[in-house]
Design an enzyme around this catalytic site. Structure first.
Site, PDB file in Angstrom:
ATOM      1  N   LYS A  27      39.518  42.348  39.567  1.00 56.96           N
ATOM      2  CA  LYS A  27      40.062  41.081  40.065  1.00 56.96           C
ATOM      3  C   LYS A  27      40.703  40.383  38.867  1.00 56.96           C
ATOM      4  O   LYS A  27      40.021  39.989  37.924  1.00 56.96           O
ATOM      5  CB  LYS A  27      38.973  40.198  40.677  1.00 56.96           C
ATOM      6  CG  LYS A  27      39.552  38.889  41.222  1.00 56.96           C
ATOM      7  CD  LYS A  27      38.480  37.925  41.689  1.00 56.96           C
ATOM      8  CE  LYS A  27      39.133  36.613  42.124  1.00 56.96           C
ATOM      9  NZ  LYS A  27      38.131  35.556  42.382  1.00 56.96           N
ATOM     10  N   GLY A  41      36.032  26.354  43.699  1.00 50.08           N
ATOM     11  CA  GLY A  41      34.818  25.546  43.754  1.00 50.08           C
ATOM     12  C   GLY A  41      34.971  24.189  44.402  1.00 50.08           C
ATOM     13  O   GLY A  41      34.014  23.410  44.448  1.00 50.08           O
ATOM     14  N   ALA A  65      39.041  31.246  46.945  1.00 46.83           N
ATOM     15  CA  ALA A  65      38.909  29.915  46.335  1.00 46.83           C
ATOM     16  C   ALA A  65      39.104  28.789  47.340  1.00 46.83           C
ATOM     17  O   ALA A  65      40.033  28.791  48.135  1.00 46.83           O
ATOM     18  CB  ALA A  65      39.870  29.728  45.168  1.00 46.83           C
ATOM     19  N   GLY A  66      38.187  27.830  47.276  1.00 49.35           N
ATOM     20  CA  GLY A  66      38.297  26.616  48.075  1.00 49.35           C
ATOM     21  C   GLY A  66      37.612  26.647  49.421  1.00 49.35           C
ATOM     22  O   GLY A  66      37.465  25.612  50.072  1.00 49.35           O
ATOM     23  N   ASN A 124      32.091  32.132  47.156  1.00 47.16           N
ATOM     24  CA  ASN A 124      31.034  32.086  46.151  1.00 47.16           C
ATOM     25  C   ASN A 124      30.341  30.728  46.168  1.00 47.16           C
ATOM     26  O   ASN A 124      29.191  30.591  46.603  1.00 47.16           O
ATOM     27  CB  ASN A 124      31.596  32.401  44.771  1.00 47.16           C
ATOM     28  CG  ASN A 124      30.538  32.499  43.678  1.00 47.16           C
ATOM     29  OD1 ASN A 124      30.844  32.831  42.547  1.00 47.16           O
ATOM     30  ND2 ASN A 124      29.273  32.229  43.971  1.00 47.16           N
ATOM     31  N   THR A 125      31.043  29.697  45.715  1.00 45.51           N
ATOM     32  CA  THR A 125      30.430  28.376  45.552  1.00 45.51           C
ATOM     33  C   THR A 125      29.771  27.874  46.829  1.00 45.51           C
ATOM     34  O   THR A 125      28.640  27.366  46.795  1.00 45.51           O
ATOM     35  CB  THR A 125      31.478  27.356  45.075  1.00 45.51           C
ATOM     36  OG1 THR A 125      31.989  27.778  43.805  1.00 45.51           O
ATOM     37  CG2 THR A 125      30.868  25.975  44.935  1.00 45.51           C
TER      38      THR A 125
END
Length: 256
Positions: A95, A156, A182-183, A204-205
């Site tokens: 990645k 995040g 992301a986001g 993830n977050t």
């Protein structure tokens, strides 16, 4: 089934390894998510030892590891990190992340394209994290990236699909898998991404910082499955007008 380069995945949910309170919680959450592809930042693991607190449980879980170059600020740094990862982990999957500004963590489009072209030539399977720029995504595809990973919102931030209009264009024109990265903050965001045609999402977050990461991971798994199933089922078209689902006057006329 999701096909990327030489691998096939049953799950359309990819997960990360950062921000978890413990390695045990990380592994339990990944298992609950059903994810088969997991990213890890090279700067967070000891590549010299497979009994690293993060690396060892991931290897034991049998997931495909996707090392990332998070922390790299230039193409040169990312290429260097990629070779370290390949040597240590025995994988040519990568990645690609290059974000020079730690405050916003937005990907550098120029350095990303430069690094991607070089890494593909060097035999890497490159999945680049990039802005939701249809022109850039097409260029990344043209230089040989195995997939593109445009952002939904800043890393995040949990803001969701703030770049939806651009994501739709990227998805429409892509001939490689599109992974929204992301986001994504809640399961409904993930479902929306799959409904609109994305091939997968990376989360993830939103899982790691939840009060109950394991159950949040389950929720994301179900949301991704629902979004994919909804797309395959063929949603009805949208309309500005009301359309009755049953006759409005027939029963009145019949009783007159």
């Amino acid at each position: 089934m999701l096909h990327i380069a030489d691998k096939t995945f049953d799950s359309h949910l990819f997960t990360g390894t950062g921000k978890f309170a413990s390695s045990q919680l990380m592994v339990e959450s990944i298992r609950a998510s059903g994810s088969q592809l997991v990213t890890l930042a090279m700067k967070r693991v000891d590549l010299r030892q497979h009994n690293d607190a993060i690396l060892e449980p991931l290897i034991a879980a049998g997931v495909t590891l996707l090392p990332n170059t998070s922390g790299a600020k230039t193409a040169e740094e990312a290429i260097f990190a990629a070779h370290l990862a390949r040597e240590a982990l025995g994988t040519n999957w990568l990645k690609l992340e290059i974000h020079p500004d730690a405050r916003w963590l937005l990907p550098d489009p120029i350095e990303t394209l430069k690094a991607a072209e070089t890494l593909v030539q060097q035999g890497f399977v490159v999945l680049p994290y990039c802005g939701a720029d249809p022109v850039l995504c097409k260029r990344l595809e043209e230089v040989g990236c195995a997939a593109v990973m445009p952002l939904g919102a800043p890393i995040g931030s949990n803001q969701g699909l703030e770049t939806r209009a651009m994501l739709e264009i990227i998805i429409q024109q892509a001939t490689v898998p599109v992974v929204v990265d992301a986001g994504i903050g809640v399961p409904s965001h993930a479902a929306q991404a799959l409904e609109m045609g994305a091939n997968a999402v990376l989360v993830n977050t939103a899982i790691a910082v939840a009060d109950d990461p394991v159950n949040m991971a389950k929720a994301f798994r179900l949301a991704v499955e629902a979004g994919l199933l909804a797309r395959q089922a063929g949603p009805g078209s949208r309309s500005h007008f009301a359309h009755a689902t049953s006759p409005l006057t027939e029963f009145l006329e019949a009783s007159a």
